[in-house]
Design an enzyme around this catalytic site. Structure first.
Site, mmCIF file in Angstrom:
data_model
loop_
_atom_site.group_PDB
_atom_site.id
_atom_site.type_symbol
_atom_site.label_atom_id
_atom_site.label_comp_id
_atom_site.label_asym_id
_atom_site.label_seq_id
_atom_site.Cartn_x
_atom_site.Cartn_y
_atom_site.Cartn_z
ATOM 1 N N HIS A 266 80.175 108.841 57.818
ATOM 2 C CA HIS A 266 79.711 108.855 59.207
ATOM 3 C C HIS A 266 80.041 107.524 59.863
ATOM 4 O O HIS A 266 80.431 106.558 59.197
ATOM 5 C CB HIS A 266 78.199 109.104 59.261
ATOM 6 C CG HIS A 266 77.390 108.054 58.561
ATOM 7 N ND1 HIS A 266 76.317 107.431 59.135
ATOM 8 C CD2 HIS A 266 77.511 107.499 57.320
ATOM 9 C CE1 HIS A 266 75.784 106.562 58.290
ATOM 10 N NE2 HIS A 266 76.497 106.580 57.174
ATOM 11 N N HIS B 257 72.148 111.856 65.308
ATOM 12 C CA HIS B 257 73.225 111.391 64.428
ATOM 13 C C HIS B 257 73.805 112.552 63.629
ATOM 14 O O HIS B 257 73.097 113.500 63.289
ATOM 15 C CB HIS B 257 72.686 110.323 63.478
ATOM 16 C CG HIS B 257 73.737 109.555 62.747
ATOM 17 N ND1 HIS B 257 74.747 108.852 63.386
ATOM 18 C CD2 HIS B 257 73.942 109.377 61.419
ATOM 19 C CE1 HIS B 257 75.517 108.268 62.482
ATOM 20 N NE2 HIS B 257 75.048 108.580 61.277
ATOM 21 N N CYS C 151 79.395 108.396 66.102
ATOM 22 C CA CYS C 151 79.291 109.393 65.029
ATOM 23 C C CYS C 151 79.938 110.731 65.397
ATOM 24 O O CYS C 151 80.715 111.289 64.623
ATOM 25 C CB CYS C 151 77.839 109.582 64.612
ATOM 26 S SG CYS C 151 76.764 110.263 65.900
#
Length: 203
Positions: free
Chosen positions: A174, A162, A109
């Site tokens: 993402h 994240h 990510c």
């Protein structure tokens, strides 16, 4: 008698001459009037579409551009998003997830976010979602704009794990561990539950 007849004929001839000279003039005048009226009507209706207040603010070319990326990314756009951002993230769609990596062969990510920011904005971000959060300006969820970062954590007191890039209409792009680079919604149960904050990088 002969003179009377000749005089009458002359008078008649003069009258007919005047009549035939006058008639075509009136006909021509009528024709000209009709032709002018058909080309330039006196009461032109105002065009209800092309007016100063309703003229589109986005060109036809831009409209096609945004419509293409709206369909490609599955996001409703407001036609003001950064075009290069849309094109760049679209190129990354489908890239597989790979922890610690940051290429189109595989990326995690933060690697994905850092690569996009470098390419689109020329900004170097750290390859860590936690470090990224420390370098952004915290903003309210209601104020998020395309290009802002969204961060997630698994509950109060838990570390950020994240990060993604916000697009529009509650959608963000993402690199997910279970599918690679994709577009998801902040309204999805998993992301709604783990959403922590949004941040803006000072460009």
């Amino acid at each position: 008698m002969k003179n009377i007849i000749l005089g009458s004929c002359a008078a008649l001839s003069m009258t007919l001459s005047l009549f035939f000279e006058h008639t075509p003039t009136n006909k021509n005048a009528k024709l000209n009037t009709v032709e002018t009226a058909s080309v330039l009507p006196l009461n032109l209706p105002e065009d209800p579409i092309i007016t100063e207040t309703t003229a589109p603010t986005t060109s036809f070319k831009d409209t096609l551009y945004y419509n293409y990326y709206a369909q490609t990314l599955g996001v409703k756009l407001n036609y003001s998003e950064n075009k290069q951002l849309l094109a760049t993230v679209a190129e990354w769609l489908g890239t597989p997830y790979r922890s610690g990596a940051a290429s189109k062969k595989g990326t995690d990510c933060s690697g994905f976010v850092s690569k996009v920011y470098k390419e689109v904005y020329g900004i170097t971000l750290t390859h860590s979602s936690r470090s990224m959060f420390q370098s952004v300006e915290r903003i309210k969820k209601s104020a998020i704009k395309a290009g802002d970062l969204v961060f997630f954590r698994r509950g109060p007191g838990k570390p950020i794990y994240h990060v993604g890039i916000y697009l529009n209409n509650n959608k963000f792009v993402h690199s997910a561990s279970n599918g690679g680079v994709m577009v998801s919604s902040l309204n999805q149960a998993y992301y709604a539950r783990n959403y922590y904050a949004a941040g803006r990088v000072n460009l």
